[in-house]
Design a protein around this motif. Structure first.
Motif, PDB file in Angstrom:
ATOM      1  N   GLN A  39    -143.298   8.407  -4.843  1.00  0.00           N
ATOM      2  CA  GLN A  39    -142.794   9.517  -5.495  1.00  0.00           C
ATOM      3  C   GLN A  39    -144.023  10.477  -4.087  1.00  0.00           C
ATOM      4  N   ARG A  40    -145.211  10.264  -4.451  1.00  0.00           N
ATOM      5  CA  ARG A  40    -146.611  10.753  -3.578  1.00  0.00           C
ATOM      6  C   ARG A  40    -147.154  10.262  -2.150  1.00  0.00           C
ATOM      7  N   ASN A  41    -146.176   8.652  -2.819  1.00  0.00           N
ATOM      8  CA  ASN A  41    -146.454   7.806  -0.920  1.00  0.00           C
ATOM      9  C   ASN A  41    -145.682   7.646  -0.113  1.00  0.00           C
ATOM     10  N   PRO A  42    -144.535   8.311   0.046  1.00  0.00           N
ATOM     11  CA  PRO A  42    -143.044   7.522   1.030  1.00  0.00           C
ATOM     12  C   PRO A  42    -143.218   7.193   1.988  1.00  0.00           C
ATOM     13  N   PRO A  43    -142.708   6.121   2.273  1.00  0.00           N
ATOM     14  CA  PRO A  43    -143.028   4.907   3.246  1.00  0.00           C
ATOM     15  C   PRO A  43    -142.543   6.167   4.661  1.00  0.00           C
ATOM     16  N   VAL A  44    -142.547   5.053   5.592  1.00  0.00           N
ATOM     17  CA  VAL A  44    -142.491   5.924   7.036  1.00  0.00           C
ATOM     18  C   VAL A  44    -141.996   5.432   7.658  1.00  0.00           C
ATOM     19  N   SER A  45    -140.341   5.713   7.949  1.00  0.00           N
ATOM     20  CA  SER A  45    -139.300   5.398   8.484  1.00  0.00           C
ATOM     21  C   SER A  45    -139.583   4.624  10.516  1.00  0.00           C
ATOM     22  N   PRO A  46    -139.839   3.537   9.873  1.00  0.00           N
ATOM     23  CA  PRO A  46    -140.084   3.308  11.443  1.00  0.00           C
ATOM     24  C   PRO A  46    -138.813   3.144  12.350  1.00  0.00           C
ATOM     25  N   TRP A  47    -138.167   4.302  12.517  1.00  0.00           N
ATOM     26  CA  TRP A  47    -137.094   5.025  13.393  1.00  0.00           C
ATOM     27  C   TRP A  47    -138.190   6.329  14.173  1.00  0.00           C
ATOM     28  N   ARG A  48    -138.506   6.829  12.773  1.00  0.00           N
ATOM     29  CA  ARG A  48    -139.535   8.509  13.197  1.00  0.00           C
ATOM     30  C   ARG A  48    -140.311   7.844  14.508  1.00  0.00           C
ATOM     31  N   VAL A  49    -140.691   6.675  14.274  1.00  0.00           N
ATOM     32  CA  VAL A  49    -142.245   6.330  15.460  1.00  0.00           C
ATOM     33  C   VAL A  49    -141.571   6.246  16.525  1.00  0.00           C
ATOM     34  N   VAL A  50    -140.577   5.133  16.014  1.00  0.00           N
ATOM     35  CA  VAL A  50    -139.381   5.460  17.534  1.00  0.00           C
ATOM     36  C   VAL A  50    -139.284   5.960  18.388  1.00  0.00           C
ATOM     37  N   ALA A  51    -138.226   7.280  17.874  1.00  0.00           N
ATOM     38  CA  ALA A  51    -138.517   8.748  18.077  1.00  0.00           C
ATOM     39  C   ALA A  51    -139.573   9.253  18.814  1.00  0.00           C
ATOM     40  N   GLY A  52    -140.638   9.190  18.095  1.00  0.00           N
ATOM     41  CA  GLY A  52    -141.830   9.118  18.931  1.00  0.00           C
ATOM     42  C   GLY A  52    -142.462   8.223  19.977  1.00  0.00           C
ATOM     43  N   GLN A  53    -142.317   7.170  20.011  1.00  0.00           N
ATOM     44  CA  GLN A  53    -142.353   6.998  21.762  1.00  0.00           C
ATOM     45  C   GLN A  53    -141.907   7.209  22.378  1.00  0.00           C
ATOM     46  N   VAL A  54    -140.229   7.632  21.975  1.00  0.00           N
ATOM     47  CA  VAL A  54    -139.188   8.362  22.890  1.00  0.00           C
ATOM     48  C   VAL A  54    -139.520   9.536  23.575  1.00  0.00           C
TER      49      VAL A  54
ATOM     50  N   ALA B  84    -148.759   6.865  14.260  1.00  0.00           N
ATOM     51  CA  ALA B  84    -148.179   7.386  12.755  1.00  0.00           C
ATOM     52  C   ALA B  84    -149.037   6.934  11.670  1.00  0.00           C
ATOM     53  N   LEU B  85    -149.905   6.248  12.195  1.00  0.00           N
ATOM     54  CA  LEU B  85    -150.777   5.621  11.678  1.00  0.00           C
ATOM     55  C   LEU B  85    -151.939   6.457  10.561  1.00  0.00           C
ATOM     56  N   LEU B  86    -152.589   7.506  11.666  1.00  0.00           N
ATOM     57  CA  LEU B  86    -153.542   8.531  11.512  1.00  0.00           C
ATOM     58  C   LEU B  86    -152.467   9.660  10.503  1.00  0.00           C
ATOM     59  N   MET B  87    -151.673   9.859  10.817  1.00  0.00           N
ATOM     60  CA  MET B  87    -151.037  10.846  10.713  1.00  0.00           C
ATOM     61  C   MET B  87    -150.613  10.293   8.386  1.00  0.00           C
ATOM     62  N   ARG B  88    -149.891   9.076   8.862  1.00  0.00           N
ATOM     63  CA  ARG B  88    -149.280   8.734   7.409  1.00  0.00           C
ATOM     64  C   ARG B  88    -150.819   8.505   6.354  1.00  0.00           C
ATOM     65  N   ARG B  89    -151.742   8.208   7.190  1.00  0.00           N
ATOM     66  CA  ARG B  89    -153.367   7.575   6.388  1.00  0.00           C
ATOM     67  C   ARG B  89    -153.309   9.523   5.485  1.00  0.00           C
ATOM     68  N   SER B  90    -153.051  10.887   6.779  1.00  0.00           N
ATOM     69  CA  SER B  90    -153.528  12.508   6.514  1.00  0.00           C
ATOM     70  C   SER B  90    -153.001  12.354   4.902  1.00  0.00           C
ATOM     71  N   SER B  91    -151.733  12.160   4.947  1.00  0.00           N
ATOM     72  CA  SER B  91    -151.037  12.545   4.198  1.00  0.00           C
ATOM     73  C   SER B  91    -150.798  11.361   2.673  1.00  0.00           C
ATOM     74  N   VAL B  92    -151.277  10.381   2.619  1.00  0.00           N
ATOM     75  CA  VAL B  92    -152.141   9.973   1.561  1.00  0.00           C
ATOM     76  C   VAL B  92    -153.023  10.895   0.729  1.00  0.00           C
ATOM     77  N   ARG B  93    -152.642  10.602  -0.782  1.00  0.00           N
ATOM     78  CA  ARG B  93    -153.473  11.464  -1.481  1.00  0.00           C
ATOM     79  C   ARG B  93    -153.937  10.198  -2.582  1.00  0.00           C
ATOM     80  N   LYS B  94    -154.919  10.817  -2.902  1.00  0.00           N
ATOM     81  CA  LYS B  94    -156.277   9.797  -2.931  1.00  0.00           C
ATOM     82  C   LYS B  94    -155.564   9.527  -4.697  1.00  0.00           C
ATOM     83  N   THR B  95    -156.099   8.228  -5.916  1.00  0.00           N
ATOM     84  CA  THR B  95    -155.214   8.577  -6.793  1.00  0.00           C
ATOM     85  C   THR B  95    -156.444   8.484  -7.261  1.00  0.00           C
ATOM     86  N   ASP B  96    -156.846   9.524  -8.895  1.00  0.00           N
ATOM     87  CA  ASP B  96    -158.129   9.301  -9.704  1.00  0.00           C
ATOM     88  C   ASP B  96    -158.802   8.075 -10.203  1.00  0.00           C
TER      89      ASP B  96
END
Length: 159
Positions: free
Chosen positions: A31-46, A147-159
């Protein structure tokens, strides 16, 4: 009586600190780390492809340079869309081995399509500028890193 020995290697020491997640902890992590849709990456590439081709056209003043950059972006976007579609179909794979074979198969199809598009470029793009085509490809491919950098910045660290 069993005697505990100190770990011989650093890897063994790290393995001893490993604690698997419970089902609830795994669900919370998902729930804290939802997967990134590959379609969002393709849309970003467009979007990036359109921007780079417009910029190439504006800077050079030549429509052929803009079209060359657009074709370079397209040589990245179409194979990426094919790959994303293939991966979406692989989610129903019966076991991990089949999923892995499917992943590599779609990656091969992606590479073959990209190579075929590059081979056809001189016939399809009038006044082809290889430099603009390459620029369109490289800038559009860098969308993966964004996309990877945006994903990494949104990932929350666990305790």
């Amino acid at each position: 009586m069993t005697k505990k020995y100190a770990p011989e290697t650093e890897a063994e020491a790290e393995d001893s600190d490993f604690n698997p997640l419970t089902a609830e902890e795994a669900q919370q992590w998902r729930q804290r780390n939802p997967p990134v849709s590959p379609w969002r990456v393709v849309a970003g590439q467009v979007l990036v492809g359109v921007l780079v081709s417009a910029l190439a056209w504006l800077v050079s003043g030549k429509p052929s340079v803009g079209w060359s950059a657009a074709y370079g972006a397209l040589a990245v976007v179409l194979p990426a869309a094919l790959f994303a579609r293939g991966l979406a179909r692989q989610q129903a794979a019966p076991h991990a081995g089949a999923a892995m074979v499917g992943f590599f198969g779609w990656e091969l199809a992606k590479l073959m399509l990209c190579i075929a598009m590059l081979a056809m470029a001189p016939k399809l793009v009038a006044g082809l500028s290889w430099l603009a085509l390459l620029a369109g490809m490289v800038v559009t491919m860098k969308t993966y890193w964004i996309a990877l950098l945006m994903r990494r910045s949104s990932v929350r660290k666990t305790d």
